[in-house]
Design a protein around this motif. Sequence first.
Motif, PDB file in Angstrom:
ATOM      1  N   ALA A  78     -61.996  11.202  37.280  1.00 44.77           N
ATOM      2  CA  ALA A  78     -62.105   9.990  38.102  1.00 44.77           C
ATOM      3  C   ALA A  78     -60.790   9.784  38.856  1.00 44.77           C
ATOM      4  N   THR A  79     -60.501  10.710  39.724  1.00 39.69           N
ATOM      5  CA  THR A  79     -59.209  10.750  40.403  1.00 39.69           C
ATOM      6  C   THR A  79     -58.898   9.456  41.156  1.00 39.69           C
ATOM      7  N   ASP A  80     -59.859   8.943  41.899  1.00 37.46           N
ATOM      8  CA  ASP A  80     -59.613   7.722  42.679  1.00 37.46           C
ATOM      9  C   ASP A  80     -59.284   6.532  41.782  1.00 37.46           C
ATOM     10  N   THR A  81     -60.081   6.345  40.756  1.00 34.87           N
ATOM     11  CA  THR A  81     -59.845   5.236  39.828  1.00 34.87           C
ATOM     12  C   THR A  81     -58.519   5.426  39.097  1.00 34.87           C
ATOM     13  N   PHE A  82     -58.236   6.649  38.702  1.00 34.52           N
ATOM     14  CA  PHE A  82     -56.981   6.956  38.023  1.00 34.52           C
ATOM     15  C   PHE A  82     -55.795   6.598  38.919  1.00 34.52           C
ATOM     16  N   GLU A  83     -55.874   6.991  40.185  1.00 30.13           N
ATOM     17  CA  GLU A  83     -54.771   6.703  41.117  1.00 30.13           C
ATOM     18  C   GLU A  83     -54.623   5.209  41.365  1.00 30.13           C
ATOM     19  N   ARG A  84     -55.745   4.481  41.441  1.00 34.09           N
ATOM     20  CA  ARG A  84     -55.664   3.027  41.606  1.00 34.09           C
ATOM     21  C   ARG A  84     -54.999   2.377  40.387  1.00 34.09           C
ATOM     22  N   CYS A  85     -55.342   2.855  39.211  1.00 30.38           N
ATOM     23  CA  CYS A  85     -54.724   2.323  37.993  1.00 30.38           C
ATOM     24  C   CYS A  85     -53.228   2.645  37.963  1.00 30.38           C
ATOM     25  N   GLN A  86     -52.892   3.837  38.382  1.00 30.07           N
ATOM     26  CA  GLN A  86     -51.493   4.257  38.441  1.00 30.07           C
ATOM     27  C   GLN A  86     -50.704   3.364  39.403  1.00 30.07           C
ATOM     28  N   GLU A  87     -51.266   3.117  40.585  1.00 28.29           N
ATOM     29  CA  GLU A  87     -50.620   2.250  41.572  1.00 28.29           C
ATOM     30  C   GLU A  87     -50.483   0.826  41.052  1.00 28.29           C
ATOM     31  N   ALA A  88     -51.514   0.335  40.387  1.00 27.08           N
ATOM     32  CA  ALA A  88     -51.465  -1.019  39.822  1.00 27.08           C
ATOM     33  C   ALA A  88     -50.396  -1.117  38.740  1.00 27.08           C
ATOM     34  N   GLU A  89     -50.258  -0.085  37.943  1.00 27.53           N
ATOM     35  CA  GLU A  89     -49.248  -0.066  36.884  1.00 27.53           C
ATOM     36  C   GLU A  89     -47.841  -0.086  37.484  1.00 27.53           C
ATOM     37  N   ILE A  90     -47.637   0.679  38.552  1.00 31.18           N
ATOM     38  CA  ILE A  90     -46.336   0.705  39.230  1.00 31.18           C
ATOM     39  C   ILE A  90     -46.041  -0.669  39.831  1.00 31.18           C
ATOM     40  N   ALA A  91     -47.038  -1.261  40.483  1.00 33.14           N
ATOM     41  CA  ALA A  91     -46.861  -2.588  41.086  1.00 33.14           C
ATOM     42  C   ALA A  91     -46.557  -3.624  40.006  1.00 33.14           C
ATOM     43  N   ASP A  92     -47.231  -3.522  38.864  1.00 34.43           N
ATOM     44  CA  ASP A  92     -46.995  -4.454  37.767  1.00 34.43           C
ATOM     45  C   ASP A  92     -45.574  -4.300  37.221  1.00 34.43           C
ATOM     46  N   ALA A  93     -45.116  -3.069  37.083  1.00 35.22           N
ATOM     47  CA  ALA A  93     -43.757  -2.827  36.590  1.00 35.22           C
ATOM     48  C   ALA A  93     -42.725  -3.392  37.565  1.00 35.22           C
ATOM     49  N   GLU A  94     -42.978  -3.210  38.866  1.00 36.32           N
ATOM     50  CA  GLU A  94     -42.067  -3.760  39.869  1.00 36.32           C
ATOM     51  C   GLU A  94     -42.054  -5.280  39.808  1.00 36.32           C
ATOM     52  N   MET A  95     -43.225  -5.886  39.628  1.00 34.37           N
ATOM     53  CA  MET A  95     -43.317  -7.336  39.524  1.00 34.37           C
ATOM     54  C   MET A  95     -42.569  -7.831  38.287  1.00 34.37           C
ATOM     55  N   GLN A  96     -42.710  -7.124  37.177  1.00 39.89           N
ATOM     56  CA  GLN A  96     -41.991  -7.505  35.964  1.00 39.89           C
ATOM     57  C   GLN A  96     -40.486  -7.430  36.170  1.00 39.89           C
ATOM     58  N   ASP A  97     -40.030  -6.412  36.904  1.00 43.74           N
ATOM     59  CA  ASP A  97     -38.599  -6.289  37.222  1.00 43.74           C
ATOM     60  C   ASP A  97     -38.133  -7.459  38.082  1.00 43.74           C
ATOM     61  N   GLN A  98     -38.948  -7.845  39.066  1.00 41.51           N
ATOM     62  CA  GLN A  98     -38.597  -8.970  39.928  1.00 41.51           C
ATOM     63  C   GLN A  98     -38.547 -10.275  39.150  1.00 41.51           C
ATOM     64  N   ILE A  99     -39.477 -10.448  38.229  1.00 41.90           N
ATOM     65  CA  ILE A  99     -39.495 -11.656  37.400  1.00 41.90           C
ATOM     66  C   ILE A  99     -38.255 -11.697  36.513  1.00 41.90           C
ATOM     67  N   ALA A 100     -37.912 -10.568  35.920  1.00 42.33           N
ATOM     68  CA  ALA A 100     -36.717 -10.516  35.069  1.00 42.33           C
ATOM     69  C   ALA A 100     -35.460 -10.821  35.877  1.00 42.33           C
ATOM     70  N   ALA A 101     -35.378 -10.283  37.091  1.00 41.44           N
ATOM     71  CA  ALA A 101     -34.224 -10.547  37.951  1.00 41.44           C
ATOM     72  C   ALA A 101     -34.165 -12.022  38.338  1.00 41.44           C
ATOM     73  N   ALA A 102     -35.309 -12.624  38.621  1.00 46.39           N
ATOM     74  CA  ALA A 102     -35.345 -14.043  38.972  1.00 46.39           C
ATOM     75  C   ALA A 102     -34.872 -14.902  37.801  1.00 46.39           C
ATOM     76  N   TRP A 103     -35.295 -14.559  36.585  1.00 45.10           N
ATOM     77  CA  TRP A 103     -34.847 -15.307  35.409  1.00 45.10           C
ATOM     78  C   TRP A 103     -33.339 -15.150  35.205  1.00 45.10           C
ATOM     79  N   GLU A 104     -32.830 -13.951  35.424  1.00 46.08           N
ATOM     80  CA  GLU A 104     -31.386 -13.740  35.316  1.00 46.08           C
ATOM     81  C   GLU A 104     -30.637 -14.611  36.313  1.00 46.08           C
ATOM     82  N   ASN A 105     -31.138 -14.649  37.550  1.00 43.53           N
ATOM     83  CA  ASN A 105     -30.511 -15.485  38.571  1.00 43.53           C
ATOM     84  C   ASN A 105     -30.550 -16.960  38.177  1.00 43.53           C
ATOM     85  N   LEU A 106     -31.669 -17.407  37.632  1.00 41.14           N
ATOM     86  CA  LEU A 106     -31.788 -18.793  37.186  1.00 41.14           C
ATOM     87  C   LEU A 106     -30.796 -19.103  36.067  1.00 41.14           C
TER      88      LEU A 106
END
Length: 124
Positions: A78-106
Amino acid sequence: SSFRFFGCLLKSDHYQVLEKALSFWKNLSFVESGYFGAVYSKELLPNIYSPLLKAFDHWHRDVSNLAKFVLKIYQMMATDTFERCQEAEIADAEMQDQIAAAWENLEVLADLNMALLRQEAEEI
């Protein structure tokens, strides 16, 4: 749903639960034409992708090997679904990094604010 149930099983901290849940994918009839096959991969894979990645680096060798096996199945089947999940995981990790950085700034701003308040209090 059953798909979320498998996601919960794969999030377990207990290696035996993980091992037993992952062993379902060793049953080729489930994978090739059944519940774990390409037909249901769009519903199943988003529920199990993150836990599979976590299990990929599990300390128990069998759990790790089975997680790699399951990921490989979906990567090929299921290559397409796998790639979508992979992209979502990367986006989620980036969002978590941004949230952590925002908390540090606060926290830095809060510390500065407290220092200013103390300084003003001392001047009074």
